[in-house]
Write a protein that holds these residues in place. Structure first.
Motif, PDB file in Angstrom:
ATOM      1  N   TYR A  21      18.643 -33.491  18.336  1.00 27.02           N
ATOM      2  CA  TYR A  21      19.716 -32.629  18.965  1.00 27.02           C
ATOM      3  C   TYR A  21      20.873 -32.920  19.232  1.00 27.02           C
ATOM      4  O   TYR A  21      20.446 -33.219  20.969  1.00 27.02           O
ATOM      5  CB  TYR A  21      19.174 -30.798  18.762  1.00 27.02           C
ATOM      6  CG  TYR A  21      18.977 -29.983  18.020  1.00 27.02           C
ATOM      7  CD1 TYR A  21      19.730 -29.023  16.975  1.00 27.02           C
ATOM      8  CD2 TYR A  21      17.590 -30.078  17.659  1.00 27.02           C
ATOM      9  CE1 TYR A  21      19.152 -28.509  16.399  1.00 27.02           C
ATOM     10  CE2 TYR A  21      17.253 -29.308  16.669  1.00 27.02           C
ATOM     11  CZ  TYR A  21      17.626 -28.505  15.894  1.00 27.02           C
ATOM     12  OH  TYR A  21      16.947 -27.516  14.769  1.00 27.02           O
ATOM     13  N   MET A  42      26.713 -30.423  17.828  1.00 30.56           N
ATOM     14  CA  MET A  42      26.495 -28.861  17.831  1.00 30.56           C
ATOM     15  C   MET A  42      27.094 -28.796  18.221  1.00 30.56           C
ATOM     16  O   MET A  42      27.544 -27.330  17.923  1.00 30.56           O
ATOM     17  CB  MET A  42      25.001 -28.869  18.713  1.00 30.56           C
ATOM     18  CG  MET A  42      24.224 -29.576  17.929  1.00 30.56           C
ATOM     19  SD  MET A  42      21.911 -29.200  19.398  1.00 30.56           S
ATOM     20  CE  MET A  42      21.848 -27.296  18.573  1.00 30.56           C
ATOM     21  N   VAL A  57      18.065 -24.041  19.082  1.00 29.66           N
ATOM     22  CA  VAL A  57      16.904 -24.923  18.598  1.00 29.66           C
ATOM     23  C   VAL A  57      16.369 -23.783  18.151  1.00 29.66           C
ATOM     24  O   VAL A  57      15.142 -24.364  17.282  1.00 29.66           O
ATOM     25  CB  VAL A  57      17.487 -25.509  19.886  1.00 29.66           C
ATOM     26  CG1 VAL A  57      15.428 -26.640  19.078  1.00 29.66           C
ATOM     27  CG2 VAL A  57      17.982 -26.623  19.604  1.00 29.66           C
TER      28      VAL A  57
END
Length: 216
Positions: A147, A152, A165
């Motif tokens: 990530y 994001m 997450v």
């Protein structure tokens, strides 16, 4: 971390900078100063930085807008994109030789994830570095999922980035450990219910760090 607690951990979320990939804050600070940016401590300092960096890390502005912001801060509209990128990428040193092997070895024991505050310019440099140095396309083979903040549209220590997450991977917070070198990022992780460890060693000592905390 106590041994009993380590035995409860089933998932580990790793930060990237100065946990896996060595970075040097001072290098970037000096390089930005050389571009002509005054009062570097308030613009890109240890205790705070201009909002332009957070905006780049959350994808709120493009790399082009970031470079324009650097030109404005340096009062030098003639700065080339390449000069700005080189200064900003001065932060990035590299991954010590043994670290990828450590990450691959613990992948059999834990579900592992990467959670990094990064940005388009650094991300592109890192991908090129990984290809040149380790002949791999990215970090995907090292983790179940990687990530990155700019993809994001969130950055640590925002609790929402941790919750994302957790939710996407059906993680149990009480069974999940987050490792980061920045104390402020651990705060958000704790708010999400995660166990935390502060990385207090050089990335080359990641294996030793994990051993000391009874994780391997």
């Amino acid at each position: 971390m106590e041994t009993v607690l380590a035995q409860k951990i089933k998932n580990i979320i790793f930060d990237y900078g100065n946990v896996i990939f060595e970075i040097n804050f001072i290098n970037a600070q000096k390089a930005l100063l050389q571009l002509g940016i005054p009062d570097i401590e308030s613009f890109f300092g240890h205790k705070g930085h201009d909002n332009i960096f957070s905006e780049l890390e959350t994808g709120a502005i493009t790399a082009a807008k970031f470079r324009d912001g650097i030109r404005n801060a340096a009062n030098n509209p003639g700065l080339m994109d390449e000069e700005i990128d080189a200064a900003w990428n001065g932060l990035l040193i590299g991954v010590p030789e043994n670290v990828h092997e450590v990450l691959l070895s613990i992948k059999d024991k834990y579900r592992t994830f990467l959670l990094s505050n990064t940005n388009e310019i650094h991300y592109n440099y890192i991908l090129d570095y990984l290809k040149r140095t380790y002949q791999v396309a990215n970090n995907d083979h090292l983790f179940e999922k990687a990530y990155y903040s700019q993809l994001m549209l969130l950055r640590k220590p925002n609790v929402e980035i941790f919750e994302t997450v957790i939710k996407e991977n059906n993680l149990v917070p009480e069974e999940t450990l987050f490792i980061d070198d920045s104390p402020q990022h651990l705060v958000g992780a704790k708010q999400a219910g995660l166990h935390t460890l502060l990385m207090d060693k050089h990335p080359r000592e990641l294996g030793q760090f994990l051993k000391e905390h009874n994780l391997i």
